[in-house]
Design a protein around this motif. Structure first.
Motif, short mmCIF file in Angstrom:
data_model
loop_
_atom_site.label_atom_id
_atom_site.label_comp_id
_atom_site.label_asym_id
_atom_site.label_seq_id
_atom_site.Cartn_x
_atom_site.Cartn_y
_atom_site.Cartn_z
N HIS A 1 85.68 -0.64 23.79
CA HIS A 1 84.34 -1.02 24.21
C HIS A 1 83.98 -2.44 23.73
O HIS A 1 83.07 -3.06 24.25
CB HIS A 1 83.30 -0.01 23.69
N TRP B 1 84.48 -7.61 25.56
CA TRP B 1 83.33 -7.03 26.23
C TRP B 1 82.04 -7.24 25.45
O TRP B 1 80.97 -7.34 26.04
CB TRP B 1 83.54 -5.54 26.47
N ASP B 2 82.14 -7.29 24.14
CA ASP B 2 80.95 -7.44 23.29
C ASP B 2 81.23 -8.54 22.26
O ASP B 2 81.68 -8.26 21.15
CB ASP B 2 80.65 -6.10 22.60
#
Length: 106
Positions: free
Chosen positions: A54, A68-69
């Motif tokens: 994630h 992604w982050d």
């Protein structure tokens, strides 16, 4: 014999008692092998960890990775794998390796 340098020449079977010369020492296998640089190894370990997909993961083709982050990447992952939390420095170093591998000036 050279007049400037006194060198004793020995040949197999001459004054060494007919014994063959000892074998030439060889380095241990793998002793001087050079693996990937730590930066690349750490980056691979980080991206390949599926528990943090994630935050960062391989792209669909598996040939590059996607962050992604960026905030979580900088504050959580970079300090765990490297001695800093600077995303820009990580990208700069990544680009340096990319251009080096491609054989192009960066």
């Amino acid at each position: 014999m050279n007049q400037l340098y006194s060198v004793k020449e020995e040949f197999p079977g001459s004054s060494s008692g007919g014994k063959p010369p000892p074998p030439t020492p060889q380095p241990m296998e793998g002793l001087h092998d050079i693996g990937p640089p730590p930066f690349l190894t750490k980056t691979y370990e980080m991206v390949d960890d599926s528990t943090i997909d994630h935050v960062v993961s391989w792209n669909r083709g598996g040939q590059s990775f996607v962050v992604w982050d960026p905030h979580a990447f900088s504050t959580t992952l970079l300090p765990r794998f490297f001695k800093h939390n600077n995303f820009s420095s990580f990208v700069r170093q990544q680009n340096t390796y990319y251009w080096t591998i491609c054989g192009l000036p960066n």
